[in-house]
Motif scaffolding. Sequence first.
Motif, PDB file in Angstrom:
ATOM      1  N   PHE A 225      -9.417  20.462  33.009  1.00 41.26           N
ATOM      2  CA  PHE A 225      -9.424  19.312  32.112  1.00 41.26           C
ATOM      3  C   PHE A 225      -8.463  18.275  32.663  1.00 41.26           C
ATOM      4  N   GLY A 226      -9.014  17.213  33.229  1.00 42.05           N
ATOM      5  CA  GLY A 226      -8.216  16.238  33.950  1.00 42.05           C
ATOM      6  C   GLY A 226      -7.417  15.292  33.073  1.00 42.05           C
ATOM      7  N   SER A 227      -6.575  14.498  33.726  1.00 42.12           N
ATOM      8  CA  SER A 227      -5.709  13.549  33.038  1.00 42.12           C
ATOM      9  C   SER A 227      -5.257  12.507  34.042  1.00 42.12           C
ATOM     10  N   GLU A 228      -4.865  11.351  33.546  1.00 43.62           N
ATOM     11  CA  GLU A 228      -4.277  10.346  34.425  1.00 43.62           C
ATOM     12  C   GLU A 228      -2.858  10.739  34.829  1.00 43.62           C
ATOM     13  N   LEU A 229      -2.291  11.765  34.158  1.00 48.71           N
ATOM     14  CA  LEU A 229      -0.911  12.161  34.395  1.00 48.71           C
ATOM     15  C   LEU A 229      -0.849  13.254  35.460  1.00 48.71           C
ATOM     16  N   LYS A 230       0.073  13.104  36.384  1.00 46.26           N
ATOM     17  CA  LYS A 230       0.224  14.055  37.484  1.00 46.26           C
ATOM     18  C   LYS A 230       1.087  15.246  37.060  1.00 46.26           C
ATOM     19  N   THR A 231       0.782  16.418  37.632  1.00 51.78           N
ATOM     20  CA  THR A 231       1.603  17.611  37.468  1.00 51.78           C
ATOM     21  C   THR A 231       2.572  17.704  38.640  1.00 51.78           C
ATOM     22  N   ASN A 232       3.859  17.805  38.354  1.00 53.83           N
ATOM     23  CA  ASN A 232       4.885  17.872  39.393  1.00 53.83           C
ATOM     24  C   ASN A 232       5.538  19.252  39.387  1.00 53.83           C
ATOM     25  N   ILE A 233       5.459  19.948  40.520  1.00 51.21           N
ATOM     26  CA  ILE A 233       6.043  21.282  40.644  1.00 51.21           C
ATOM     27  C   ILE A 233       6.877  21.308  41.918  1.00 51.21           C
ATOM     28  N   HIS A 234       8.148  21.564  41.782  1.00 57.40           N
ATOM     29  CA  HIS A 234       9.014  21.565  42.951  1.00 57.40           C
ATOM     30  C   HIS A 234       8.727  22.769  43.858  1.00 57.40           C
ATOM     31  N   HIS A 235       8.486  23.926  43.242  1.00 58.87           N
ATOM     32  CA  HIS A 235       8.234  25.141  44.029  1.00 58.87           C
ATOM     33  C   HIS A 235       7.298  26.040  43.228  1.00 58.87           C
ATOM     34  N   LEU A 236       6.078  26.215  43.709  1.00 59.82           N
ATOM     35  CA  LEU A 236       5.076  27.031  43.024  1.00 59.82           C
ATOM     36  C   LEU A 236       4.920  28.361  43.757  1.00 59.82           C
ATOM     37  N   ILE A 237       5.099  29.460  43.014  1.00 65.24           N
ATOM     38  CA  ILE A 237       4.948  30.801  43.574  1.00 65.24           C
ATOM     39  C   ILE A 237       3.858  31.530  42.799  1.00 65.24           C
ATOM     40  N   LEU A 238       2.793  31.906  43.496  1.00 65.12           N
ATOM     41  CA  LEU A 238       1.731  32.708  42.891  1.00 65.12           C
ATOM     42  C   LEU A 238       1.972  34.153  43.308  1.00 65.12           C
ATOM     43  N   LYS A 239       2.505  34.935  42.378  1.00 58.85           N
ATOM     44  CA  LYS A 239       2.878  36.314  42.680  1.00 58.85           C
ATOM     45  C   LYS A 239       1.753  37.289  42.360  1.00 58.85           C
ATOM     46  N   ASN A 240       1.153  37.111  41.185  1.00 53.49           N
ATOM     47  CA  ASN A 240      -0.008  37.896  40.767  1.00 53.49           C
ATOM     48  C   ASN A 240      -0.935  36.995  39.973  1.00 53.49           C
ATOM     49  N   GLY A 241      -2.246  37.266  40.066  1.00 56.40           N
ATOM     50  CA  GLY A 241      -3.209  36.473  39.311  1.00 56.40           C
ATOM     51  C   GLY A 241      -3.865  35.404  40.154  1.00 56.40           C
ATOM     52  N   LEU A 254      -7.549  15.623  38.548  1.00 58.75           N
ATOM     53  CA  LEU A 254      -6.633  16.753  38.449  1.00 58.75           C
ATOM     54  C   LEU A 254      -5.619  16.600  39.581  1.00 58.75           C
ATOM     55  N   ASN A 255      -4.545  15.889  39.297  1.00 56.70           N
ATOM     56  CA  ASN A 255      -3.596  15.515  40.342  1.00 56.70           C
ATOM     57  C   ASN A 255      -2.335  16.379  40.300  1.00 56.70           C
ATOM     58  N   PHE A 256      -1.999  16.957  41.465  1.00 56.11           N
ATOM     59  CA  PHE A 256      -0.827  17.819  41.584  1.00 56.11           C
ATOM     60  C   PHE A 256       0.070  17.335  42.724  1.00 56.11           C
ATOM     61  N   ASP A 257       1.371  17.409  42.489  1.00 55.14           N
ATOM     62  CA  ASP A 257       2.361  17.143  43.530  1.00 55.14           C
ATOM     63  C   ASP A 257       3.248  18.377  43.615  1.00 55.14           C
ATOM     64  N   VAL A 258       3.004  19.186  44.639  1.00 51.27           N
ATOM     65  CA  VAL A 258       3.725  20.444  44.818  1.00 51.27           C
ATOM     66  C   VAL A 258       4.572  20.332  46.079  1.00 51.27           C
ATOM     67  N   LYS A 259       5.873  20.528  45.941  1.00 47.01           N
ATOM     68  CA  LYS A 259       6.767  20.397  47.095  1.00 47.01           C
ATOM     69  C   LYS A 259       6.706  21.619  48.005  1.00 47.01           C
ATOM     70  N   GLN A 260       6.586  22.808  47.406  1.00 53.16           N
ATOM     71  CA  GLN A 260       6.522  24.027  48.202  1.00 53.16           C
ATOM     72  C   GLN A 260       5.625  25.035  47.504  1.00 53.16           C
ATOM     73  N   LEU A 261       4.813  25.751  48.298  1.00 54.15           N
ATOM     74  CA  LEU A 261       3.848  26.693  47.738  1.00 54.15           C
ATOM     75  C   LEU A 261       3.952  28.041  48.437  1.00 54.15           C
ATOM     76  N   GLU A 262       3.995  29.113  47.635  1.00 51.49           N
ATOM     77  CA  GLU A 262       3.974  30.476  48.168  1.00 51.49           C
ATOM     78  C   GLU A 262       2.874  31.255  47.445  1.00 51.49           C
ATOM     79  N   THR A 278      -6.189  14.912  43.587  1.00 54.61           N
ATOM     80  CA  THR A 278      -5.340  15.091  44.758  1.00 54.61           C
ATOM     81  C   THR A 278      -4.445  16.311  44.561  1.00 54.61           C
ATOM     82  N   PHE A 279      -4.118  16.955  45.689  1.00 50.26           N
ATOM     83  CA  PHE A 279      -3.155  18.056  45.695  1.00 50.26           C
ATOM     84  C   PHE A 279      -2.176  17.759  46.828  1.00 50.26           C
ATOM     85  N   GLU A 280      -1.060  17.147  46.473  1.00 53.59           N
ATOM     86  CA  GLU A 280      -0.062  16.763  47.467  1.00 53.59           C
ATOM     87  C   GLU A 280       0.868  17.937  47.722  1.00 53.59           C
ATOM     88  N   LEU A 281       0.981  18.338  48.980  1.00 52.00           N
ATOM     89  CA  LEU A 281       1.836  19.455  49.347  1.00 52.00           C
ATOM     90  C   LEU A 281       2.825  18.970  50.394  1.00 52.00           C
TER      91      LEU A 281
END
Length: 290
Positions: A225-241, A254-262, A278-281
């Motif tokens: 479900f999109g939005s004009e508002l961006k999601t900002n995550i400094h460090h995203l860790i997907l451990k399970n799921g 569906l705009n994301f700004d992720v600084k670091q991804l694991e 966009t998915f900015e990494l």
Amino acid sequence: FMLCSFFSFSAIYSWKGQGTDYQKSSNWLPDRNQRKHSDTLLFSKKSIVHNFVSDTIALAIIQNEISISANQKVGWTFLKGINIYKNAVLRLEGSYAIKLQVEKSASAKIQGIIIFDGTKDLKHKFLGKRAKSIVFDSLSVCEIHNLNGNIFGSSGTQNVVLFKNGSKYCSKDGGNPFALTAPKSKVIFEKKSIYLHEQGISLSFAGRTYGKLIIDNNSVININFGSELKTNIHHLILKNGEIKIETSANEKALNFDVKQLEISKNASLLYNPTSLSTFELSSTIFPKNC
């Protein structure tokens, strides 16, 4: 003069840790024969406290592991504040909700751990009336179990709660802590604070800012479900799921700004949104144990 000196006459009552009845005067030192708004309550011994009652006090000081339950829905109101010391634990449990209310002149300083627990779907609350009046210091923890609703409320003042770098919000149940319609929020997460998501329902994304967001829930989180508002995550860790960012149901980005991804070997990320998204990494993806 009277307002300035209100707390200069505050009596300090120490919980003895021998009995369990909050309302029994002899369980306090000195005996707490009458509850007053100017009282300071000190909990320095590991204790279980039952029969809690609605109480308005000046200050609560938690220096050890304390478990509190009530026989009815109650509130604990602080006119000066509540301090939970490093290595101390305040656990709210039982079958009835307890509301912690930090008044406008008061502040909450959490250096230890606070746990909201009890039987299923309790409406515990931890509320403040001004911005940054509830502060979780580095290494502190707020842990949520069996919650119905938003722990910090869903109306009123914005940015009431501050999670400093190194603090942790652990979501095992309940609604999201942001609560207000984005971009408004009840909470602020600093860049190195931790949000640990261990429940199956989705998080709040659009217009939200996370520090370190850890997903560990063995479930699928669908974001469509999109939005004009961006999601900002400094460090995203997907451990399970699994996180699925797919075609927007409302045809918004569906705009994301992720600084670091694991991403660990037990987790996955599917990115298949609308062409507008966009998915900015900003840094390299670090697969864990692949």
